[in-house]
Design a protein around this motif. Structure first.
Motif, PDB file in Angstrom:
ATOM      1  N   PHE A 279       0.821  -1.207   0.000  1.00  0.00           N
ATOM      2  CA  PHE A 279       0.000   0.000   0.000  1.00  0.00           C
ATOM      3  C   PHE A 279       0.858   1.261   0.000  1.00  0.00           C
ATOM      4  O   PHE A 279       0.453   2.295  -0.541  1.00  0.00           O
ATOM      5  CB  PHE A 279      -0.941  -0.004   1.192  1.00  0.00           C
ATOM      6  N   CYS A 280       2.041   1.183   0.621  1.00  0.00           N
ATOM      7  CA  CYS A 280       2.962   2.324   0.555  1.00  0.00           C
ATOM      8  C   CYS A 280       3.468   2.533  -0.871  1.00  0.00           C
ATOM      9  O   CYS A 280       3.674   3.671  -1.309  1.00  0.00           O
ATOM     10  CB  CYS A 280       4.144   2.110   1.508  1.00  0.00           C
ATOM     11  N   ILE A 281       3.659   1.424  -1.596  1.00  0.00           N
ATOM     12  CA  ILE A 281       4.063   1.523  -2.998  1.00  0.00           C
ATOM     13  C   ILE A 281       2.895   2.005  -3.853  1.00  0.00           C
ATOM     14  O   ILE A 281       3.080   2.779  -4.801  1.00  0.00           O
ATOM     15  CB  ILE A 281       4.577   0.152  -3.502  1.00  0.00           C
ATOM     16  N   TYR A 282       1.689   1.591  -3.503  1.00  0.00           N
ATOM     17  CA  TYR A 282       0.492   1.913  -4.283  1.00  0.00           C
ATOM     18  C   TYR A 282       0.311   3.420  -4.464  1.00  0.00           C
ATOM     19  O   TYR A 282      -0.033   3.884  -5.557  1.00  0.00           O
ATOM     20  CB  TYR A 282      -0.731   1.304  -3.602  1.00  0.00           C
ATOM     21  N   VAL A 283       0.542   4.205  -3.405  1.00  0.00           N
ATOM     22  CA  VAL A 283       0.286   5.647  -3.492  1.00  0.00           C
ATOM     23  C   VAL A 283       1.277   6.348  -4.421  1.00  0.00           C
ATOM     24  O   VAL A 283       1.044   7.499  -4.816  1.00  0.00           O
ATOM     25  CB  VAL A 283       0.322   6.296  -2.092  1.00  0.00           C
ATOM     26  N   PHE A 284       2.386   5.686  -4.774  1.00  0.00           N
ATOM     27  CA  PHE A 284       3.359   6.280  -5.694  1.00  0.00           C
ATOM     28  C   PHE A 284       3.198   5.762  -7.128  1.00  0.00           C
ATOM     29  O   PHE A 284       3.934   6.187  -8.015  1.00  0.00           O
ATOM     30  CB  PHE A 284       4.788   6.013  -5.212  1.00  0.00           C
ATOM     31  N   LEU A 285       2.259   4.868  -7.331  1.00  0.00           N
ATOM     32  CA  LEU A 285       1.983   4.376  -8.676  1.00  0.00           C
ATOM     33  C   LEU A 285       1.182   5.418  -9.452  1.00  0.00           C
ATOM     34  O   LEU A 285       0.595   6.339  -8.859  1.00  0.00           O
ATOM     35  CB  LEU A 285       1.211   3.055  -8.596  1.00  0.00           C
ATOM     36  N   PRO A 286       1.139   5.320 -10.792  1.00  0.00           N
ATOM     37  CA  PRO A 286       0.391   6.309 -11.595  1.00  0.00           C
ATOM     38  C   PRO A 286      -1.111   6.132 -11.450  1.00  0.00           C
ATOM     39  O   PRO A 286      -1.789   5.596 -12.339  1.00  0.00           O
ATOM     40  CB  PRO A 286       0.870   6.024 -13.025  1.00  0.00           C
ATOM     41  N   ILE A 287      -1.652   6.565 -10.321  1.00  0.00           N
ATOM     42  CA  ILE A 287      -3.083   6.448 -10.058  1.00  0.00           C
ATOM     43  C   ILE A 287      -3.724   7.832 -10.140  1.00  0.00           C
ATOM     44  O   ILE A 287      -3.046   8.852 -10.080  1.00  0.00           O
ATOM     45  CB  ILE A 287      -3.349   5.819  -8.675  1.00  0.00           C
ATOM     46  N   HIS A 288      -5.036   7.854 -10.244  1.00  0.00           N
ATOM     47  CA  HIS A 288      -5.763   9.113 -10.351  1.00  0.00           C
ATOM     48  C   HIS A 288      -5.727   9.856  -9.016  1.00  0.00           C
ATOM     49  O   HIS A 288      -5.686   9.242  -7.943  1.00  0.00           O
ATOM     50  CB  HIS A 288      -7.207   8.841 -10.764  1.00  0.00           C
ATOM     51  N   PHE A 289      -5.769  11.166  -9.091  1.00  0.00           N
ATOM     52  CA  PHE A 289      -5.706  11.992  -7.882  1.00  0.00           C
ATOM     53  C   PHE A 289      -6.852  11.668  -6.932  1.00  0.00           C
ATOM     54  O   PHE A 289      -6.654  11.534  -5.720  1.00  0.00           O
ATOM     55  CB  PHE A 289      -5.748  13.472  -8.269  1.00  0.00           C
TER      56      PHE A 289
ATOM     57  N   ALA B 242      -6.877  10.292  -3.034  1.00  0.00           N
ATOM     58  CA  ALA B 242      -7.589  10.998  -1.966  1.00  0.00           C
ATOM     59  C   ALA B 242      -8.587  10.076  -1.270  1.00  0.00           C
ATOM     60  O   ALA B 242      -8.735  10.100  -0.042  1.00  0.00           O
ATOM     61  CB  ALA B 242      -8.294  12.221  -2.528  1.00  0.00           C
ATOM     62  N   LEU B 243      -9.294   9.243  -2.045  1.00  0.00           N
ATOM     63  CA  LEU B 243     -10.247   8.296  -1.469  1.00  0.00           C
ATOM     64  C   LEU B 243      -9.531   7.265  -0.602  1.00  0.00           C
ATOM     65  O   LEU B 243     -10.015   6.903   0.479  1.00  0.00           O
ATOM     66  CB  LEU B 243     -11.025   7.605  -2.587  1.00  0.00           C
ATOM     67  N   PHE B 244      -8.367   6.804  -1.060  1.00  0.00           N
ATOM     68  CA  PHE B 244      -7.591   5.824  -0.288  1.00  0.00           C
ATOM     69  C   PHE B 244      -7.149   6.425   1.046  1.00  0.00           C
ATOM     70  O   PHE B 244      -7.233   5.777   2.090  1.00  0.00           O
ATOM     71  CB  PHE B 244      -6.377   5.382  -1.108  1.00  0.00           C
ATOM     72  N   ALA B 245      -6.691   7.678   1.043  1.00  0.00           N
ATOM     73  CA  ALA B 245      -6.290   8.348   2.273  1.00  0.00           C
ATOM     74  C   ALA B 245      -7.475   8.515   3.216  1.00  0.00           C
ATOM     75  O   ALA B 245      -7.343   8.350   4.438  1.00  0.00           O
ATOM     76  CB  ALA B 245      -5.673   9.708   1.949  1.00  0.00           C
ATOM     77  N   THR B 246      -8.652   8.823   2.657  1.00  0.00           N
ATOM     78  CA  THR B 246      -9.859   8.969   3.482  1.00  0.00           C
ATOM     79  C   THR B 246     -10.251   7.644   4.128  1.00  0.00           C
ATOM     80  O   THR B 246     -10.627   7.589   5.309  1.00  0.00           O
ATOM     81  CB  THR B 246     -11.013   9.496   2.625  1.00  0.00           C
TER      82      THR B 246
ATOM     83  N   ILE C 166      -4.562  -5.605  -6.426  1.00  0.00           N
ATOM     84  CA  ILE C 166      -4.644  -5.609  -7.891  1.00  0.00           C
ATOM     85  C   ILE C 166      -5.914  -4.904  -8.366  1.00  0.00           C
ATOM     86  O   ILE C 166      -5.872  -4.074  -9.284  1.00  0.00           O
ATOM     87  CB  ILE C 166      -4.591  -7.052  -8.421  1.00  0.00           C
ATOM     88  N   VAL C 167      -7.040  -5.214  -7.730  1.00  0.00           N
ATOM     89  CA  VAL C 167      -8.304  -4.577  -8.108  1.00  0.00           C
ATOM     90  C   VAL C 167      -8.243  -3.078  -7.846  1.00  0.00           C
ATOM     91  O   VAL C 167      -8.705  -2.264  -8.664  1.00  0.00           O
ATOM     92  CB  VAL C 167      -9.478  -5.219  -7.337  1.00  0.00           C
ATOM     93  N   LEU C 168      -7.654  -2.699  -6.730  1.00  0.00           N
ATOM     94  CA  LEU C 168      -7.540  -1.288  -6.378  1.00  0.00           C
ATOM     95  C   LEU C 168      -6.697  -0.539  -7.399  1.00  0.00           C
ATOM     96  O   LEU C 168      -7.040   0.574  -7.809  1.00  0.00           O
ATOM     97  CB  LEU C 168      -6.915  -1.157  -4.977  1.00  0.00           C
ATOM     98  N   PHE C 169      -5.599  -1.144  -7.827  1.00  0.00           N
ATOM     99  CA  PHE C 169      -4.729  -0.494  -8.806  1.00  0.00           C
ATOM    100  C   PHE C 169      -5.400  -0.380 -10.171  1.00  0.00           C
ATOM    101  O   PHE C 169      -5.355   0.669 -10.817  1.00  0.00           O
ATOM    102  CB  PHE C 169      -3.411  -1.246  -8.923  1.00  0.00           C
ATOM    103  N   ILE C 170      -6.048  -1.452 -10.619  1.00  0.00           N
ATOM    104  CA  ILE C 170      -6.715  -1.427 -11.922  1.00  0.00           C
ATOM    105  C   ILE C 170      -7.847  -0.393 -11.945  1.00  0.00           C
ATOM    106  O   ILE C 170      -8.042   0.319 -12.935  1.00  0.00           O
ATOM    107  CB  ILE C 170      -7.258  -2.830 -12.274  1.00  0.00           C
ATOM    108  N   ALA C 171      -8.573  -0.291 -10.830  1.00  0.00           N
ATOM    109  CA  ALA C 171      -9.712   0.618 -10.781  1.00  0.00           C
ATOM    110  C   ALA C 171      -9.298   2.078 -10.660  1.00  0.00           C
ATOM    111  O   ALA C 171     -10.078   2.963 -11.004  1.00  0.00           O
ATOM    112  CB  ALA C 171     -10.611   0.250  -9.601  1.00  0.00           C
ATOM    113  N   SER C 172      -8.075   2.322 -10.176  1.00  0.00           N
ATOM    114  CA  SER C 172      -7.688   3.708  -9.893  1.00  0.00           C
ATOM    115  C   SER C 172      -6.565   4.240 -10.783  1.00  0.00           C
ATOM    116  O   SER C 172      -6.185   5.402 -10.648  1.00  0.00           O
ATOM    117  CB  SER C 172      -7.252   3.827  -8.427  1.00  0.00           C
TER     118      SER C 172
END
Length: 256
Positions: free
Chosen positions: A28-38, A42-46, A248-254
């Motif tokens: 999850f720490c790596i996830y926030v640095f991947l090319p995901i939508h803003f 923000a939703l993940f942090a919430t 994986i689902v979180l990354f694909i969706a975001s």
């Protein structure tokens, strides 16, 4: 000498195997640095914020936020000045001070820092330190390395607590003294005795820490036995697969 950062609470995070939580936290720490939508970041942090409220309580969550807030504020205040590409939002004459892209990039940086802080805080606050060491050993990490990591997350908070206690005692002593101007020079002059006292307290704790390490078999050639184990967690493989699917689902969706 040390402070336990484990916080007793409720929720699914306390029931998940540490051998699953550690790789999940790293992922999850790596996830926030991947090319995901803003907005996904923000939703993940919430979600992390409300998970912390549910698991640790509002008081402990606010305390975690207070520790990271100064850094978030500094980044939000100064970082947009270094990124002036995009649509201008604020100008001083002909000089562009703030742009939309700069503000979004800074907000994303704050969200990443916020998310990493809460991911790590949830890991260590919902997992006992001895279980973290056992989980690291199950990953073939040497016992010395795991013990060193545990000391970082237990001794350092103890030093911080000592610093705050000494600082409070110095403030009480200065309450009866004539008030002086609140300048930078006077602040530095007032904090030096506190730092000196904290250093003395830390040095005085070295023998106790050495005896604690000796009692734990640190440096001994004999293989150390374990009093605790992770047998209470019966489904580490299932939990790991579940977290992998979620990631994986979180990354694909975001992703962008």
């Amino acid at each position: 000498m040390t402070t336990d950062i484990f916080i007793a609470g409720k929720g699914i995070l306390y029931r998940i195997d540490p051998r699953t939580k550690i790789p999940a936290a790293v992922s999850f720490c790596i996830y926030v640095f991947l090319p995901i939508h803003f907005y996904s970041a923000a939703l993940f942090a919430t979600i992390l914020f409300f998970c912390s409220i549910y698991s640790l309580g509002l008081k402990n969550t606010i305390q975690i936020f207070k520790t990271v807030f100064p850094m978030l504020f500094i980044m939000l205040l100064f970082s947009p000045l270094y990124n002036r590409d995009g649509i201008p939002l604020l100008k001083l004459g002909t000089t562009v001070v703030l742009t939309k892209d700069g503000l979004l990039q800074t907000a994303l940086l704050d969200i990443r820092f916020f998310s990493i802080t809460f991911v790590c805080s949830l890991l260590f606050a919902t997992t006992k330190m001895e279980e973290i060491i056992l989980a690291l050993e199950s990953f073939r990490m040497p016992y010395k390395a795991g013990l060193t990591i545990s000391l970082v997350f237990t001794a350092v908070p103890g030093i911080i607590d000592s610093f705050h206690q000494i600082s409070d005692s110095h403030k009480l002593r200065r309450a009866t003294m004539p008030k002086i101007r609140n300048t930078l020079k006077n602040r530095i002059r007032n904090i030096l005795p506190t730092l000196t006292s904290a250093l003395v307290v830390t040095l005085r704790n070295i023998p106790a820490l050495a005896m604690s390490l000796e009692a734990r078999g640190f440096g001994s050639a004999v293989k150390r036995t374990q009093y605790h184990d992770l047998s209470a967690y019966r489904h580490p493989f299932r939990d790991t697969i579940a977290f992998g699917v979620v990631f994986i689902v979180l990354f694909i969706a975001s992703k962008k």
